[in-house]
Design a protein around this motif. Structure first.
Motif, PDB file in Angstrom:
ATOM      1  N   VAL A 160     -10.492 -35.603 -20.880  1.00  0.00           N
ATOM      2  CA  VAL A 160     -10.334 -36.995 -21.301  1.00  0.00           C
ATOM      3  C   VAL A 160     -11.694 -37.698 -21.374  1.00  0.00           C
ATOM      4  O   VAL A 160     -11.967 -38.459 -22.319  1.00  0.00           O
ATOM      5  CB  VAL A 160      -9.382 -37.725 -20.336  1.00  0.00           C
ATOM      6  CG1 VAL A 160      -9.354 -39.222 -20.654  1.00  0.00           C
ATOM      7  CG2 VAL A 160      -7.977 -37.145 -20.440  1.00  0.00           C
ATOM      8  N   ALA A 161     -12.560 -37.429 -20.401  1.00  0.00           N
ATOM      9  CA  ALA A 161     -13.870 -38.081 -20.405  1.00  0.00           C
ATOM     10  C   ALA A 161     -14.689 -37.672 -21.625  1.00  0.00           C
ATOM     11  O   ALA A 161     -15.281 -38.522 -22.312  1.00  0.00           O
ATOM     12  CB  ALA A 161     -14.624 -37.736 -19.118  1.00  0.00           C
ATOM     13  N   SER A 162     -14.714 -36.377 -21.911  1.00  0.00           N
ATOM     14  CA  SER A 162     -15.475 -35.920 -23.075  1.00  0.00           C
ATOM     15  C   SER A 162     -14.818 -36.338 -24.382  1.00  0.00           C
ATOM     16  O   SER A 162     -15.499 -36.526 -25.401  1.00  0.00           O
ATOM     17  CB  SER A 162     -15.622 -34.399 -23.033  1.00  0.00           C
ATOM     18  OG  SER A 162     -14.337 -33.770 -23.076  1.00  0.00           O
ATOM     19  N   LEU A 163     -13.505 -36.494 -24.372  1.00  0.00           N
ATOM     20  CA  LEU A 163     -12.782 -36.818 -25.599  1.00  0.00           C
ATOM     21  C   LEU A 163     -13.059 -38.246 -26.057  1.00  0.00           C
ATOM     22  O   LEU A 163     -13.221 -38.505 -27.260  1.00  0.00           O
ATOM     23  CB  LEU A 163     -11.283 -36.612 -25.379  1.00  0.00           C
ATOM     24  CG  LEU A 163     -10.356 -36.785 -26.572  1.00  0.00           C
ATOM     25  CD1 LEU A 163     -10.680 -35.779 -27.665  1.00  0.00           C
ATOM     26  CD2 LEU A 163      -8.902 -36.616 -26.129  1.00  0.00           C
ATOM     27  N   PHE A 164     -13.130 -39.183 -25.123  1.00  0.00           N
ATOM     28  CA  PHE A 164     -13.261 -40.582 -25.502  1.00  0.00           C
ATOM     29  C   PHE A 164     -14.678 -41.109 -25.333  1.00  0.00           C
ATOM     30  O   PHE A 164     -14.967 -42.226 -25.790  1.00  0.00           O
ATOM     31  CB  PHE A 164     -12.292 -41.442 -24.665  1.00  0.00           C
ATOM     32  CG  PHE A 164     -10.858 -41.267 -25.062  1.00  0.00           C
ATOM     33  CD1 PHE A 164     -10.327 -41.992 -26.115  1.00  0.00           C
ATOM     34  CD2 PHE A 164     -10.044 -40.364 -24.394  1.00  0.00           C
ATOM     35  CE1 PHE A 164      -9.001 -41.839 -26.491  1.00  0.00           C
ATOM     36  CE2 PHE A 164      -8.713 -40.208 -24.757  1.00  0.00           C
ATOM     37  CZ  PHE A 164      -8.190 -40.940 -25.808  1.00  0.00           C
ATOM     38  N   VAL A 165     -15.549 -40.359 -24.701  1.00  0.00           N
ATOM     39  CA  VAL A 165     -16.931 -40.832 -24.536  1.00  0.00           C
ATOM     40  C   VAL A 165     -17.790 -40.413 -25.717  1.00  0.00           C
ATOM     41  O   VAL A 165     -18.470 -41.233 -26.350  1.00  0.00           O
ATOM     42  CB  VAL A 165     -17.518 -40.316 -23.205  1.00  0.00           C
ATOM     43  CG1 VAL A 165     -19.011 -40.664 -23.112  1.00  0.00           C
ATOM     44  CG2 VAL A 165     -16.770 -40.927 -22.029  1.00  0.00           C
TER      45      VAL A 165
END
Length: 389
Positions: free
Chosen positions: A139-144
């Motif tokens: 999730v962190a890599s997906l939206f950052v």
């Protein structure tokens, strides 16, 4: 003295076959006197019945007492031997208690009457912890920053290819070249994100060609078998993963599409596990995966359809709840087929898990089994429902 006069006293002997003035030997532990002539061998005499004791005239109290002592000591020895055979061998050894028996042949102990608890088959704490950790990273890599998520996909593809090729070499002696697969798989994912479906197909074709050429550097034996397995691995792992990159490239809701894809697959697997573990009685495919049940499939469909309706209504631009119902149904079907497909591969290889990298889960391929076949299905339905983006 003739042979028939066994036990007759020689001349000059007393009543008991010894000289009259000789002292009477003690009968305790003394061997019987040997006969004077070649009457019988002692081995033959041992087979005859013992002569009954008959007291002489006038009574011999000492001899009676001696014979009674012999009988008492003999009885004592017999009793002690019987005790030794039936009792414990050592003084502080407890006699063995008889095991309980049942006429029906089943264990009648109280523990056997208790119903056995169902086992999850894996370390749930480790599985939940690893799942949460992976979810945070994704999730962190997906939206950052989207390219970081592309790197996450590429790493998962390379590790999955390594696990698959290693198991093929160990169990079937199939030598698939890993280097062209790893390089081509990474290029495939990047090309799909940058150039779309056309770039993914071109990268797939070049990867297959690289596998054919790379294998030529070795002996020609089993060449066809090895390159066929290599092309299969290129399609099964990196090419199917490329559809996740295609979803991510959609604008403006690319991350939301990927998140919906991941959520629906996880919810489908969770629903199948929860319902199947609690209510599962009818096997879905016992020859392929004995743990899966029809009740679990129903749970997967229901959970995925509800989650699909919510995601399409609140996450996807221009999505509708009824589209989410169809999307959830398709995800449950494709995820189950993908899980069964990898179970078929593992059963053919004779292994339980593809790897041990993820505690409680197995290997990377054991987590990608339902995601890989579901990715092209979800991408296609997104294109049909809301466009390519």
């Amino acid at each position: 003295m003739n042979e028939s006069s066994w036990g007759a006293a020689p001349p000059g002997a007393g009543q008991w076959g010894r000289p009259e003035h000789a002292p009477a030997p003690s009968l305790r532990g003394a061997a019987p006197p040997a006969p004077a002539g070649p009457v019988h061998d002692w081995g033959d005499a041992a087979q005859t019945r013992p002569m009954p004791f008959v007291p002489g005239p006038g009574g011999h109290q000492d001899d009676d007492r001696e014979h009674r002592d012999i009988r008492d000591s003999r009885d004592h020895l017999d009793d002690r031997g019987a005790a030794r055979l039936s009792g414990p061998l050592f003084r502080d050894e407890k006699p063995q208690e008889p095991m309980p028996t049942s006429l029906s042949g089943s264990d009648s102990s109280p523990d056997s009457e208790k119903p056995k608890k169902k086992s999850a088959g894996r370390n749930l704490r480790a599985a939940i912890g690893v799942g949460i950790g992976l979810g945070v990273i994704i999730v962190a890599s997906l939206f950052v920053y989207k390219p970081v998520f592309i790197g996450v996909i590429a790493v998962a593809v390379v590790v999955g290819l390594w696990e698959l090729t290693s198991r093929l070499a160990e169990r079937k002696d199939i030598k698939v070249p890993l280097v062209p697969l790893a390089v081509g798989g990474t290029a495939m994912v990047a090309a799909g994100y940058i150039r779309g479906a056309e770039g993914a197909w071109v990268a797939m074709a070049l990867t297959a060609l690289a596998v054919l050429v790379w294998r030529m550097t070795e002996a020609p034996e089993n060449y066809l078998r090895d390159v066929t397995a290599g092309v299969f691995a290129a399609f099964y792992v990196p090419f199917l993963a490329t559809f996740v990159a295609l979803m991510l490239a959609a604008e403006p809701d690319g991350p939301e599409r990927v998140l919906t894809f991941l959520l629906l697959t996880v919810v489908s697997d969770t629903g199948a596990y929860a319902v199947g573990w609690r209510f599962g009685k009818h096997k879905l495919a016992p020859r392929i995966s004995p743990g899966k049940t029809r009740e679990g499939l129903v749970g997967a469909v229901l959970f995925a359809m509800v989650a699909g309706a919510l995601c399409m209504e609140f996450l996807i631009a221009h999505g509708a709840w009824w589209q989410g119902l169809l999307l959830g149904l398709a995800v449950a079907a494709s995820a189950t087929l993908g899980d069964l497909g990898e179970s078929m591969i593992k059963r053919d290889l004779g292994i339980k898990d593809m790897g041990t990298l993820l505690p409680g889960h197995g290997g990377i391929m054991d987590r990608l089994d339902s995601l890989l076949p579901t990715a092209p299905v979800v991408w296609l339905l997104f294109v049909v429902f809301v466009g390519a983006g």
